[in-house]
Design a protein around this motif. Structure first.
Motif, PDB file in Angstrom:
ATOM      1  N   GLU A   5       0.854  -1.178   0.000  1.00  0.00           N
ATOM      2  CA  GLU A   5       0.000   0.000   0.000  1.00  0.00           C
ATOM      3  C   GLU A   5       0.896   1.237   0.000  1.00  0.00           C
ATOM      4  OE1 GLU A   5      -3.732   1.917   2.499  1.00  0.00           O
ATOM      5  OE2 GLU A   5      -2.601   0.266   3.357  1.00  0.00           O
ATOM      6  N   TYR A   6       0.576   2.187  -0.867  1.00  0.00           N
ATOM      7  CA  TYR A   6       1.336   3.425  -0.995  1.00  0.00           C
ATOM      8  C   TYR A   6       0.420   4.612  -0.726  1.00  0.00           C
ATOM      9  CZ  TYR A   6       5.030   0.753  -3.325  1.00  0.00           C
ATOM     10  OH  TYR A   6       6.032  -0.143  -3.617  1.00  0.00           O
ATOM     11  N   GLU A   7       1.033   5.733  -0.318  1.00  0.00           N
ATOM     12  CA  GLU A   7       0.287   6.968  -0.086  1.00  0.00           C
ATOM     13  C   GLU A   7       1.030   8.126  -0.745  1.00  0.00           C
ATOM     14  OE1 GLU A   7      -1.812   9.383   3.546  1.00  0.00           O
ATOM     15  OE2 GLU A   7      -0.014   8.251   3.977  1.00  0.00           O
ATOM     16  N   CYS A   8       0.282   8.996  -1.403  1.00  0.00           N
ATOM     17  CA  CYS A   8       0.849  10.165  -2.054  1.00  0.00           C
ATOM     18  C   CYS A   8       0.784  11.347  -1.089  1.00  0.00           C
ATOM     19  CB  CYS A   8       0.086  10.486  -3.342  1.00  0.00           C
ATOM     20  SG  CYS A   8       0.679  11.962  -4.170  1.00  0.00           S
ATOM     21  N   ARG A  14      -4.483   6.865  -1.318  1.00  0.00           N
ATOM     22  CA  ARG A  14      -3.797   5.602  -1.026  1.00  0.00           C
ATOM     23  C   ARG A  14      -4.157   4.612  -2.118  1.00  0.00           C
ATOM     24  NH1 ARG A  14      -3.300   3.975   5.228  1.00  0.00           N
ATOM     25  NH2 ARG A  14      -2.273   5.877   5.912  1.00  0.00           N
ATOM     26  N   CYS A  29       2.274   8.402  -8.035  1.00  0.00           N
ATOM     27  CA  CYS A  29       0.902   7.970  -7.759  1.00  0.00           C
ATOM     28  C   CYS A  29       0.131   7.878  -9.083  1.00  0.00           C
ATOM     29  CB  CYS A  29       0.231   8.930  -6.786  1.00  0.00           C
ATOM     30  SG  CYS A  29      -0.321  10.484  -7.475  1.00  0.00           S
ATOM     31  N   VAL A  39       3.160   2.524   2.880  1.00  0.00           N
ATOM     32  CA  VAL A  39       2.470   2.552   4.165  1.00  0.00           C
ATOM     33  C   VAL A  39       2.617   1.178   4.808  1.00  0.00           C
ATOM     34  CG1 VAL A  39       0.249   2.887   5.300  1.00  0.00           C
ATOM     35  CG2 VAL A  39       0.817   4.227   3.273  1.00  0.00           C
TER      36      VAL A  39
END
Length: 78
Positions: A5-8, A14, A29, A39
């Motif tokens: 999971e990634y967050e900008c 997310r 993103c 994350v």
């Protein structure tokens, strides 16, 4: 393959990506903003079995609390 999971930090969205361990991390993103960060999430824990908590924690807690109560009542009588 794990799902990351990634967050900008720019737009705050997310998103998830399924990647191999050897794949490079995602750098942008879906909106095109650079500088996303991965994350970290806590892993879920499932305890199975018949009352592991009762068999290991409650017996020692109940016996120690009864001796503590007895000791404190003896001190107050003096």
């Amino acid at each position: 393959m794990p799902i990351y999971e990634y967050e900008c930090p720019v737009c705050g969205i997310r998103f998830e990506r399924q990647q191999r361990f050897t794949d490079p991390p995602v750098e942008t993103c879906p909106e095109g903003h650079p500088g996303v960060r991965r994350v970290l999430s806590p892993a879920g824990i499932i305890f199975k079995g018949d009352g592991w908590y009762i068999t290991e924690s409650r017996k020692s807690c109940s016996s120690s609390s009864s001796t503590t109560e007895g000791a404190s009542s003896e001190k107050s009588d003096e």
